[in-house]
Write a protein that holds these residues in place. Sequence first.
Motif, PDB file in Angstrom:
ATOM      1  N   ALA A   1     -42.540  -0.298  15.993  1.00 57.78           N
ATOM      2  CA  ALA A   1     -43.529  -0.727  16.973  1.00 57.78           C
ATOM      3  C   ALA A   1     -44.064  -2.111  16.634  1.00 57.78           C
ATOM      4  CB  ALA A   1     -44.680   0.280  17.041  1.00 57.78           C
ATOM      5  N   ALA A   2     -44.332  -2.366  15.340  1.00 58.99           N
ATOM      6  CA  ALA A   2     -44.829  -3.674  14.928  1.00 58.99           C
ATOM      7  C   ALA A   2     -43.810  -4.764  15.234  1.00 58.99           C
ATOM      8  CB  ALA A   2     -45.164  -3.661  13.441  1.00 58.99           C
ATOM      9  N   ALA A   3     -42.529  -4.463  15.026  1.00 61.24           N
ATOM     10  CA  ALA A   3     -41.480  -5.442  15.324  1.00 61.24           C
ATOM     11  C   ALA A   3     -41.330  -5.650  16.826  1.00 61.24           C
ATOM     12  CB  ALA A   3     -40.156  -4.978  14.725  1.00 61.24           C
ATOM     13  N   MET A   4     -41.396  -4.574  17.584  1.00 61.19           N
ATOM     14  CA  MET A   4     -41.225  -4.625  19.035  1.00 61.19           C
ATOM     15  C   MET A   4     -42.368  -5.387  19.712  1.00 61.19           C
ATOM     16  SD  MET A   4     -41.152  -1.274  21.525  1.00 61.19           S
ATOM     17  CE  MET A   4     -41.436  -1.374  23.288  1.00 61.19           C
ATOM     18  N   LEU A   5     -43.577  -5.277  19.133  1.00 58.24           N
ATOM     19  CA  LEU A   5     -44.770  -5.808  19.796  1.00 58.24           C
ATOM     20  C   LEU A   5     -45.365  -7.021  19.075  1.00 58.24           C
ATOM     21  CD1 LEU A   5     -46.450  -2.324  20.384  1.00 58.24           C
ATOM     22  CD2 LEU A   5     -45.324  -3.729  22.127  1.00 58.24           C
ATOM     23  N   GLN A   6     -44.623  -7.641  18.170  1.00 62.63           N
ATOM     24  CA  GLN A   6     -45.200  -8.681  17.329  1.00 62.63           C
ATOM     25  C   GLN A   6     -45.617  -9.928  18.097  1.00 62.63           C
ATOM     26  OE1 GLN A   6     -42.428 -10.610  14.495  1.00 62.63           O
ATOM     27  NE2 GLN A   6     -40.848  -9.334  15.418  1.00 62.63           N
ATOM     28  N   GLU A   7     -45.173 -10.093  19.328  1.00 57.30           N
ATOM     29  CA  GLU A   7     -45.618 -11.230  20.139  1.00 57.30           C
ATOM     30  C   GLU A   7     -47.034 -10.997  20.678  1.00 57.30           C
ATOM     31  OE1 GLU A   7     -43.903 -14.009  20.224  1.00 57.30           O
ATOM     32  OE2 GLU A   7     -42.452 -12.975  18.941  1.00 57.30           O
ATOM     33  N   LYS A   8     -47.522  -9.772  20.593  1.00 60.96           N
ATOM     34  CA  LYS A   8     -48.878  -9.442  21.016  1.00 60.96           C
ATOM     35  C   LYS A   8     -49.840  -9.621  19.833  1.00 60.96           C
ATOM     36  CE  LYS A   8     -48.023  -7.898  25.246  1.00 60.96           C
ATOM     37  NZ  LYS A   8     -48.694  -8.419  26.464  1.00 60.96           N
ATOM     38  N   ARG A   9     -51.146  -9.632  20.126  1.00 62.37           N
ATOM     39  CA  ARG A   9     -52.131  -9.612  19.048  1.00 62.37           C
ATOM     40  C   ARG A   9     -52.289  -8.165  18.600  1.00 62.37           C
ATOM     41  NH1 ARG A   9     -57.247 -12.488  21.282  1.00 62.37           N
ATOM     42  NH2 ARG A   9     -56.307 -11.869  23.257  1.00 62.37           N
ATOM     43  N   LEU A  10     -51.702  -7.849  17.453  1.00 61.18           N
ATOM     44  CA  LEU A  10     -51.677  -6.478  16.952  1.00 61.18           C
ATOM     45  C   LEU A  10     -52.790  -6.255  15.934  1.00 61.18           C
ATOM     46  CD1 LEU A  10     -47.872  -5.813  16.308  1.00 61.18           C
ATOM     47  CD2 LEU A  10     -49.234  -5.108  18.272  1.00 61.18           C
ATOM     48  N   PHE A  11     -53.371  -5.072  15.995  1.00 60.72           N
ATOM     49  CA  PHE A  11     -54.388  -4.646  15.037  1.00 60.72           C
ATOM     50  C   PHE A  11     -53.886  -3.406  14.321  1.00 60.72           C
ATOM     51  CE2 PHE A  11     -57.867  -1.586  14.275  1.00 60.72           C
ATOM     52  CZ  PHE A  11     -58.556  -2.277  13.282  1.00 60.72           C
ATOM     53  N   PHE A  12     -54.118  -3.342  13.009  1.00 62.18           N
ATOM     54  CA  PHE A  12     -53.674  -2.205  12.203  1.00 62.18           C
ATOM     55  C   PHE A  12     -54.853  -1.572  11.494  1.00 62.18           C
ATOM     56  CE2 PHE A  12     -51.866  -0.755   7.979  1.00 62.18           C
ATOM     57  CZ  PHE A  12     -51.305   0.413   8.478  1.00 62.18           C
ATOM     58  N   ASP A  13     -55.018  -0.262  11.701  1.00 64.94           N
ATOM     59  CA  ASP A  13     -56.013   0.523  10.976  1.00 64.94           C
ATOM     60  C   ASP A  13     -55.262   1.419   9.993  1.00 64.94           C
ATOM     61  OD1 ASP A  13     -57.879   2.583  10.171  1.00 64.94           O
ATOM     62  OD2 ASP A  13     -59.148   1.971  11.835  1.00 64.94           O
ATOM     63  N   PRO A  14     -55.439   1.211   8.673  1.00 64.43           N
ATOM     64  CA  PRO A  14     -54.676   1.977   7.675  1.00 64.43           C
ATOM     65  C   PRO A  14     -55.012   3.463   7.604  1.00 64.43           C
ATOM     66  CG  PRO A  14     -55.537  -0.057   6.732  1.00 64.43           C
ATOM     67  CD  PRO A  14     -56.235   0.150   8.036  1.00 64.43           C
ATOM     68  N   VAL A  15     -56.167   3.890   8.131  1.00 61.55           N
ATOM     69  CA  VAL A  15     -56.597   5.288   8.225  1.00 61.55           C
ATOM     70  C   VAL A  15     -57.046   5.856   6.874  1.00 61.55           C
ATOM     71  CG1 VAL A  15     -55.966   7.658   8.860  1.00 61.55           C
ATOM     72  CG2 VAL A  15     -55.193   5.740  10.266  1.00 61.55           C
ATOM     73  N   SER A  16     -56.181   5.793   5.850  1.00 65.04           N
ATOM     74  CA  SER A  16     -56.521   6.337   4.533  1.00 65.04           C
ATOM     75  C   SER A  16     -55.681   5.637   3.486  1.00 65.04           C
ATOM     76  CB  SER A  16     -56.279   7.848   4.477  1.00 65.04           C
ATOM     77  OG  SER A  16     -54.888   8.118   4.517  1.00 65.04           O
ATOM     78  N   ALA A  17     -56.071   5.771   2.218  1.00 62.72           N
ATOM     79  CA  ALA A  17     -55.306   5.157   1.134  1.00 62.72           C
ATOM     80  C   ALA A  17     -53.893   5.721   1.080  1.00 62.72           C
ATOM     81  CB  ALA A  17     -56.024   5.374  -0.199  1.00 62.72           C
TER      82      ALA A  17
END
Length: 305
Positions: A149-165
Amino acid sequence: MADITVIGGINIDIEGSPFRPLVMGDSNPGQIRLAFGGVGRNITENIARTGGDVAMISVVGDDFMGQSAVRQLSGLGVDTRGILTLQGRTSSMYLSLLNHQHDMELAMSDMEILNALTVEVLQKNEALLASSEVIALDANLDVEMLEQAAAMLQEKRLFFDPVSANKAEKGKKSIGKFYAIKPNRIEAEVLSGVPISTEADLKRAADCFLRQGVRQVYITLNRDGVFFCDENSSGLIRPGDVNLVSATGAGDSFSAMILLGMAEGRSIEETARMGMAAASIAVESPSAVNENINREEIMRRMNDV
């Protein structure tokens, strides 16, 4: 179509809160609550309640609680057409046990259904994703799905929430494709490899992310506030006085404000203050999302942080 699309989990949350200090290996009198949850879902609800134009892509079972969760989001104005229903499956569930100080003591999750959230599902929602300026991914996604998904959508402004360690590791290979990330201190250590014990360490970890291509870094520090950093500025914002009822969902409200800040073109410091204000509202409710959260109250509280 929506300005912001959140791709992530919808959970059914079961939360236990004891009346007295926990006694392990025994039954503890307390209060048990059942609610809609999931990091992606909580972020989505917070955005909707604060006036954002948001859609969600996720998966639920055909059980009563899963379908009710979708209806609740739809009733708040969320575009739910990207939420897939799987027949004969139970929705994702998250069981947490708080201590008598209302901090999480331990938790258990059953999120296997989220493995059905694949790139093919994203491709079926191509028009929705194309219309969104900002897209969020949470680490409840399968690692292969997250990377694709990150590769497919990298032209967008992407935000990542790691959720947990434990789940943060999933985003390590893709970290440079994200415009903004919001780890807590431990998650930041996992993703950067930098041990963090001082403010200088926070800056070193953030610089590590910036060198890989991340544009905005927010490292949350629980009761000590948030460290923010981009190529032009950095700083530490400490919280004001808070009325803590439950810390569950505070980070999700912060993430929602980052997405709104990105969509509205706000500075990183202004966005961080919005996040702190939203988190102070979130902790005043026993639910993962405070139904009283709204844009006006966030703007008012920004002056106090």
